[in-house]
Motif scaffolding. Structure first.
Motif, PDB file in Angstrom:
ATOM      1  N   GLU A  20       0.859  -1.191   0.000  1.00 61.59           N
ATOM      2  CA  GLU A  20       0.000   0.000   0.000  1.00 61.59           C
ATOM      3  C   GLU A  20       0.889   1.233   0.000  1.00 61.59           C
ATOM      4  O   GLU A  20       1.671   1.443   0.926  1.00 61.59           O
ATOM      5  CB  GLU A  20      -0.892   0.040   1.243  1.00 61.59           C
ATOM      6  N   CYS A  72       1.883   5.137   0.324  1.00 58.63           N
ATOM      7  CA  CYS A  72       1.473   6.310   1.077  1.00 58.63           C
ATOM      8  C   CYS A  72       1.223   7.466   0.106  1.00 58.63           C
ATOM      9  O   CYS A  72       1.992   7.682  -0.826  1.00 58.63           O
ATOM     10  CB  CYS A  72       2.574   6.682   2.064  1.00 58.63           C
ATOM     11  N   CYS A 114      -0.433   1.584   5.620  1.00 57.11           N
ATOM     12  CA  CYS A 114       0.351   1.668   4.385  1.00 57.11           C
ATOM     13  C   CYS A 114       1.856   1.554   4.618  1.00 57.11           C
ATOM     14  O   CYS A 114       2.332   1.443   5.742  1.00 57.11           O
ATOM     15  CB  CYS A 114      -0.005   2.931   3.613  1.00 57.11           C
TER      16      CYS A 114
END
Length: 109
Positions: free
Chosen positions: A45, A47, A61
């Motif tokens: 994930e 940022c 994240c």
């Protein structure tokens, strides 16, 4: 989402969903004066601005919470173990020691 703590037999620790973090850690500190807290983050994930402007503590994240707008309360927690690979799915965790002294003033009490 886990609404009740679940025992992780491999890691030998209780696990809870992130939205319950403040409530449970606060109760542990009140009872035992310190607690080991492990936070999981995803390496996949990315940022972005949503993370930086977020409110609350539900950050998962790759910044590992460092850019998260609402999770700054754990900056004062004592980092015990930096980046530990959790599993093949790209999960990493950080371990913190939380005590009464290193809780921030905005902590839910």
């Amino acid at each position: 989402m886990r609404t009740r703590p679940e025992w992780n037999t491999t890691a030998k620790r209780w696990e809870i969903a992130r939205p319950h973090l403040k409530t449970v850690v606060s109760a542990l500190i009140d009872r035992f004066e310190e607690a080991d807290v492990y936070l999981e983050f995803s390496t996949t994930e990315r940022c972005d601005k949503r993370c930086e402007e977020a409110v609350g503590d539900d950050c998962t994240c790759s910044c590992m919470g460092e850019n998260h707008g609402g999770a700054a309360y754990w900056e004062r927690w004592q980092l015990v173990d930096g980046d530990t690979l959790v599993g093949p799915a790209g999960r990493r965790e950080r371990r913190y020691l939380v005590t009464m002294e290193n809780l921030t003033s905005d902590w839910l009490r």
